[in-house]
Design a protein around this motif. Structure first.
Motif, PDB file in Angstrom:
ATOM      1  N   ARG A  53      24.721 -33.333 -50.524  1.00 12.12           N
ATOM      2  CA  ARG A  53      24.699 -33.914 -52.069  1.00 12.12           C
ATOM      3  C   ARG A  53      23.517 -33.294 -52.596  1.00 12.12           C
ATOM      4  N   TRP A  54      21.698 -33.597 -51.534  1.00  8.19           N
ATOM      5  CA  TRP A  54      20.623 -33.530 -52.418  1.00  8.19           C
ATOM      6  C   TRP A  54      20.280 -31.880 -52.261  1.00  8.19           C
ATOM      7  N   PRO A  55      20.817 -31.505 -51.763  1.00  6.32           N
ATOM      8  CA  PRO A  55      20.292 -29.871 -51.284  1.00  6.32           C
ATOM      9  C   PRO A  55      20.991 -29.129 -52.912  1.00  6.32           C
ATOM     10  N   VAL A  56      22.187 -29.327 -52.640  1.00  5.84           N
ATOM     11  CA  VAL A  56      22.855 -29.087 -53.824  1.00  5.84           C
ATOM     12  C   VAL A  56      22.724 -29.344 -55.259  1.00  5.84           C
ATOM     13  N   ILE A  57      22.118 -30.612 -55.951  1.00  8.17           N
ATOM     14  CA  ILE A  57      21.131 -30.661 -57.115  1.00  8.17           C
ATOM     15  C   ILE A  57      20.083 -30.207 -56.555  1.00  8.17           C
ATOM     16  N   ALA A  58      19.149 -29.924 -55.487  1.00  9.25           N
ATOM     17  CA  ALA A  58      17.912 -29.253 -55.631  1.00  9.25           C
ATOM     18  C   ALA A  58      17.948 -27.632 -56.060  1.00  9.25           C
ATOM     19  N   PHE A  59      18.590 -27.716 -55.276  1.00  9.52           N
ATOM     20  CA  PHE A  59      19.052 -26.001 -55.686  1.00  9.52           C
ATOM     21  C   PHE A  59      19.581 -25.524 -57.280  1.00  9.52           C
ATOM     22  N   SER A  60      20.824 -26.453 -58.075  1.00 13.66           N
ATOM     23  CA  SER A  60      21.114 -26.122 -58.492  1.00 13.66           C
ATOM     24  C   SER A  60      19.941 -26.417 -59.990  1.00 13.66           C
ATOM     25  N   TYR A  61      19.069 -27.849 -60.161  1.00 15.21           N
ATOM     26  CA  TYR A  61      18.351 -27.897 -60.603  1.00 15.21           C
ATOM     27  C   TYR A  61      17.065 -27.333 -60.828  1.00 15.21           C
ATOM     28  N   LEU A  62      16.972 -26.746 -59.856  1.00 14.01           N
ATOM     29  CA  LEU A  62      15.527 -25.546 -59.284  1.00 14.01           C
ATOM     30  C   LEU A  62      16.418 -24.199 -59.751  1.00 14.01           C
ATOM     31  N   THR A  63      17.254 -23.477 -59.920  1.00 13.43           N
ATOM     32  CA  THR A  63      17.823 -22.424 -60.534  1.00 13.43           C
ATOM     33  C   THR A  63      18.095 -22.787 -61.611  1.00 13.43           C
TER      34      THR A  63
END
Ligand SMILES: Nc1nc2c(ncn2[C@@H]2O[C@H](COP(=O)(O)OP(=O)(O)OP(=O)(O)O)[C@@H](O)[C@H]2O)c(=O)[nH]1
Ligand SMILES: [Mg+2]
Lengths: 83, 650
Positions: free
Chosen positions: B621-631
């Protein structure tokens, strides 16, 4: 002795005192940790310096220096003016 | 973490059942890792900061034919853990860590200069009942500061074997080894130390009295240096001065070194062009490997310099001060001083930065810091920034006494850091609000001279990690890209039909590159990046950098080398849009470069970071959130940067 008991957070840099009581607040882990850091009844504490923004504060206890935030220093009561 | 970047801390060592396991435990910063390195010959990271080691690290050593497994563990102040790193140690001691048997014996490491506090921890560990031996470190510093300790008497008072060492120099390690050989015969305390805190305190005082202990004098240098560094005005000035100086150095001092490396590669490229027979092989070697990967390798000096600075800061004891000074600022963002240190370590690489959040007692703080850490400017961004800033700002431009290039770089670091703090604040706000308030405390060790070995190891392992990355991820990407850039093969007939002068190799390669699969791919994603001003070549660069940021530099280098093998640097500077509404205009104008730089400030282009986020949070969950919000953030901010630069007339 018979000094007045005050919270460590109230002391000014340069002041010294001996710990009279450590109260845990709502969290028992805080009192445990403060004891592990050397804040136990009888220990001599000296206020060394404040951070540039006034919090946290460095204390010298048990021959080493450690800083605490005001909230933690408020859990430690000391009797001022020990040698 | 022995190998700097991207090493997460589980060392070698096949764990055989019959091999005795010995664990190193003790207070933070007591010198456990130094002893571990002395025993095993490994090079785990050490530093004058409580909380350098945050994971279990395993090595082995041999004493008289018998192999021992030695475990280095995070430090703890007491056996009631408050943070994830301390929990690891307690779990190992109690045999509760999955797949890790309980140690057969413990080496309790104590710092002789803080013995009065540390013996409380020793008492708690002795209470666990494992065969134990006490290793007294910092005996050199104790003597230097007029302290005194009778080691033999300490052993009698504690009832266990005691050995004195100077950990970082390896004095006393052979005695320790010898002692380990007889671990089955170690004496145990006749009476377990008391468990009640008040009684334990009395016990500590009696042990100290018996061991004729005199505490060391205060460290005068520390006090004087702190008067300056912890001063509201001077401290801030010194901090920013060091930073600005560093960025100036990145450009000025490292430049000659870099030129050296560069001319070496240029020479190599010439040799390849002269000697290598088949044109395709010469192309692969010249464009992909020398032009691409070589272009990244040039940045070894800067990376090593950055790691040198961080190792020095950590080695002298500045990190704990940074946590102390910044705690109040971090509190505004809902965090604490330790989170600042984790963010500061992310200057090297987000992976150790994310690992360092293990020292944070609060789970919410920890998550917020992990989500923010990828925004800190890691060493992988350094090559990208240097390349792009070189396209944006003339090296000779000055602002006052400072080089303009260094200042732009400093600004990018600042942008990353401020964004990280804001991101942490947002994640803290939206996180779960139930968490209990946890205490903030930070031990401030005296300033110490950094162990030269530790500094060298930090530099060497950063260089090695960088080289390893170059030789795997970046070489792999470069070769794939080379194929994509050179296929399909253009027949001479086809070239003629397209009106290309087949006698001019530059025109031929420019045409082939522009009609390659890579160009097709770059054009396919053009609608996404068009508003940012990127052309297909930049798109390919951005796409290839998804796994590791430095690849961007390799890709652009390779594209430029393929278009104009004679002078790739000029090809890059003079690159123009080959089609679309901006056809014929130069690509690397100020607005495009600004957008690219800002894109790299925000985007999460590092698979190692994604992997460590997965491991540390236990879910995808967290890596996906991090990736999406940062991109998403990267795109929006890059668009803003472009728009602002255009408006400003750039
Ligand atoms: N003067 C002196 N310095 C030492 C000695 N042992 C270690 N050091 C230094 O003290 C610092 C801390 O050592 P580490 O080995 O990292 O301590 P640690 O117990 O592993 O610390 P954490 O992992 O943070 O808990 C390093 O800078 C060492 O170079 C010693 O015996 N004498
Ligand atoms: Mg360590």
């Amino acid at each position: 002795m018979g000094g007045v008991q005050r919270a460590l957070a109230e002391l000014e840099p340069g002041a010294r005192g001996s710990v009279s009581e450590v109260v845990g607040g709502e969290v028992p882990a805080v009192a445990r940790r403060l004891a592990d850091l050397g804040f136990v009844p009888g220990a001599v504490v000296e206020v060394v310096r404040r951070a540039p923004l006034r919090d946290p504060v460095v204390y010298r206890v048990k021959d080493y220096e450690v800083c605490l935030r005001r909230a933690q220093a408020a859990c430690v009561y000391v009797v001022e003016g020990q040698p | 973490m022995s190998a700097g970047c991207h090493d997460t801390g589980v060392g070698a060592g096949a764990d055989l059942v019959q091999v005795p396991r010995v664990a190193l435990v003790g207070s933070p910063n007591a010198g456990k890792t130094s002893v571990f390195n002395g025993l095993t010959g490994l090079r785990a990271r050490t530093g004058n900061y409580p909380g350098v080691t945050v994971s279990r690290f395993v090595g082995s050593c041999r004493v008289g034919g018998q192999r021992y497994v030695v475990e280095d563990l995070p430090g703890l102040y007491g056996l009631e853990p408050v943070s994830p790193d301390e929990r690891i140690t307690v779990d190992v001691l109690d045999g509760r860590l999955e797949g890790v048997p309980r140690p057969d014996a413990v080496l309790i490491v104590v710092d002789a200069t803080t013995l009065r506090r540390s013996l409380g921890c020793v008492a708690q560990v002795l209470g666990r009942g494992l065969p134990a031996c006490v290793v007294v470190t910092f005996t050199d510093e104790l003597a230097r500061r007029q302290g005194r300790l009778d080691v033999e008497a300490l052993g009698q008072a504690l009832g266990v074997p005691v050995v004195a060492v100077v950990g970082h120099r390896g004095y006393g390690v052979s005695e320790l080894r010898e002692l380990m050989g007889g671990w089955r015969a170690w004496t145990a305390p006749a009476l377990a130390p008391p468990t009640d805190p008040a009684e334990r305190d009395a016990w500590v005082e009696s042990v100290l009295a018996f061991a004729d202990y005199r505490a060391p004098e205060r460290h005068r240098v520390t006090r004087r240096v702190d008067d300056v560094l912890l001063h509201p005005v001077w401290g801030t000035l010194v901090f920013f001065a060091v930073m600005v100086l560093f960025f100036q150095t990145v450009f000025t001092l490292a430049a000659p070194l870099q030129d050296g490396v560069e001319s070496l590669f240029a020479r190599l490229a010439e040799l390849v062009a002269e000697r290598v027979g088949p044109a395709w092989l010469a192309g692969l070697l010249g464009d992909a490997l020398i032009g691409g990967v070589g272009g990244v390798l040039v940045f070894v000096p800067q990376i090593v310099l950055l790691f040198l600075l961080l190792a020095l800061l950590e080695g002298v004891g500045y990190m704990a001060r940074a946590a102390f000074v910044m705690d109040r600022v971090m509190a505004r963002f809902g965090l604490e001083g330790r989170a600042f240190v984790a963010l500061l370590s992310s200057f090297a690489c987000a992976v150790p930065g994310i690992m360092a959040t293990r020292t944070l007692p609060s789970a919410r703080d920890r998550l917020a810091t992990m989500m923010a850490a990828p925004l800190m400017t890691c060493s992988a961004r350094l090559p990208v920034y240097v390349l792009l800033i070189g396209l944006l700002v003339e090296p000779s431009r000055k602002v006052g006494p400072f080089g303009a290039q260094g200042l732009v770089m400093f600004g990018l670091y600042l942008l990353g850091a401020v964004s990280a703090l804001l991101a942490a604040w947002v994640f803290k706000r939206i996180g779960d609000r139930r968490g209990q308030p946890v205490p903030f405390y930070m031990e401030l060790p005296p300033y110490r001279l950094p162990a030269p070995r530790a500094v060298l190891v930090a530099m060497w392992s950063s260089a090695r990690a960088f080289l390893r990355k170059c030789s795997t991820v970046i070489v792999g990407t470069a070769v794939v890209l080379w194929l994509l850039l050179n296929l399909p093969l253009q027949s001479t007939a086809h070239l003629r039909a397209a009106g290309v002068d087949t006698g001019d190799p530059v025109a031929v390669s420019a045409y082939s590159v522009d009609h390659s699969y890579a160009a097709g791919l770059g054009r396919a994603v053009a609608p996404v990046f068009e508003p940012l001003g990127f052309d297909w070549r930049v798109n390919i660069g951005v796409l290839s950098a998804q796994g590791a940021r430095e690849t961007f530099v390799a890709t652009l280098g390779q594209v430029a080398a393929a278009e104009d093998p004679e002078d790739p640097a000029r090809a890059l500077r003079e690159m123009t849009y080959s089609d679309g509404p901006r056809a014929g205009e130069p690509v690397f104008t100020a607005p495009t470069v600004a957008a690219l730089l800002v894109y790299f400030v925000y985007a999460l282009q590092c698979m190692a970071t994604v992997a460590v986020l997965r491991r540390e949070t236990g879910t995808w969950r967290w890596p996906v959130i991090a990736f999406s919000y940062l991109t998403a953030l990267a795109w929006v901010m890059a668009w803003l940067a472009r728009t602002v630069t255009v408006l400003a007339g750039g």
